[in-house]
Design a protein around this motif. Structure first.
Motif, PDB file in Angstrom:
ATOM      1  N   GLY A  13       0.827  -1.203   0.000  1.00 50.98           N
ATOM      2  CA  GLY A  13       0.000   0.000   0.000  1.00 50.98           C
ATOM      3  C   GLY A  13       0.857   1.248   0.000  1.00 50.98           C
ATOM      4  O   GLY A  13       2.092   1.187   0.006  1.00 50.98           O
ATOM      5  N   GLU A  14       0.199   2.377  -0.004  1.00 46.27           N
ATOM      6  CA  GLU A  14       0.871   3.666  -0.090  1.00 46.27           C
ATOM      7  C   GLU A  14       1.841   3.906   1.070  1.00 46.27           C
ATOM      8  O   GLU A  14       2.928   4.425   0.890  1.00 46.27           O
ATOM      9  N   LEU A  15       1.465   3.494   2.271  1.00 49.62           N
ATOM     10  CA  LEU A  15       2.315   3.724   3.433  1.00 49.62           C
ATOM     11  C   LEU A  15       3.522   2.790   3.469  1.00 49.62           C
ATOM     12  O   LEU A  15       4.532   3.098   4.099  1.00 49.62           O
ATOM     13  N   ALA A  16       3.419   1.653   2.818  1.00 44.47           N
ATOM     14  CA  ALA A  16       4.525   0.693   2.778  1.00 44.47           C
ATOM     15  C   ALA A  16       4.546   0.045   1.392  1.00 44.47           C
ATOM     16  O   ALA A  16       4.141  -1.097   1.216  1.00 44.47           O
ATOM     17  N   PRO A  17       5.020   0.791   0.371  1.00 42.81           N
ATOM     18  CA  PRO A  17       4.954   0.290  -1.003  1.00 42.81           C
ATOM     19  C   PRO A  17       5.928  -0.849  -1.306  1.00 42.81           C
ATOM     20  O   PRO A  17       5.717  -1.604  -2.250  1.00 42.81           O
ATOM     21  N   ASP A  18       6.981  -0.979  -0.503  1.00 44.07           N
ATOM     22  CA  ASP A  18       7.956  -2.038  -0.726  1.00 44.07           C
ATOM     23  C   ASP A  18       7.704  -3.175   0.259  1.00 44.07           C
ATOM     24  O   ASP A  18       7.090  -2.988   1.304  1.00 44.07           O
TER      25      ASP A  18
END
Length: 94
Positions: A13-18
């Motif tokens: 997701g945006e907060l944790a893209p990796d």
């Protein structure tokens, strides 16, 4: 190990893209079993979802990747067993 490639999307997701360290370890362990894994953002309209054979959403605090060094391997084996079982189920005639 799989004889043919099997592509998995691991949802981010945006907060944790990796992928997290646990997610990276899982992807590497699945690669050892013949799977390819891509980190894909769930809301990215460019993601070709139809090209993936399966999608994983990891909620790591509940999976306990950091509690036990064998947890990732056990989880990977469970994923492999699941997808092997699904492949053996007849899916209707084309």
């Amino acid at each position: 190990m799989r004889e043919t490639p099997f592509d998995l999307a691991i949802v981010t997701g945006e907060l944790a893209p990796d992928l997290s360290d646990g997610g990276k370890r899982l992807a590497a362990t699945l690669a050892d079993h013949g799977y390819t894994c891509d980190a894909v953002m769930w809301d990215d309209p460019a993601v070709p979802w139809e090209e993936y054979d399966g999608v994983l959403e990891l909620i790591e605090p509940y999976l306990g990747f950091d509690r036990d060094e064998n947890t990732v391997e056990r989880f990977a084996r469970a994923i492999v067993s699941y997808f092997e079982a699904v492949e053996d189920v007849p899916h209707g005639e084309s």
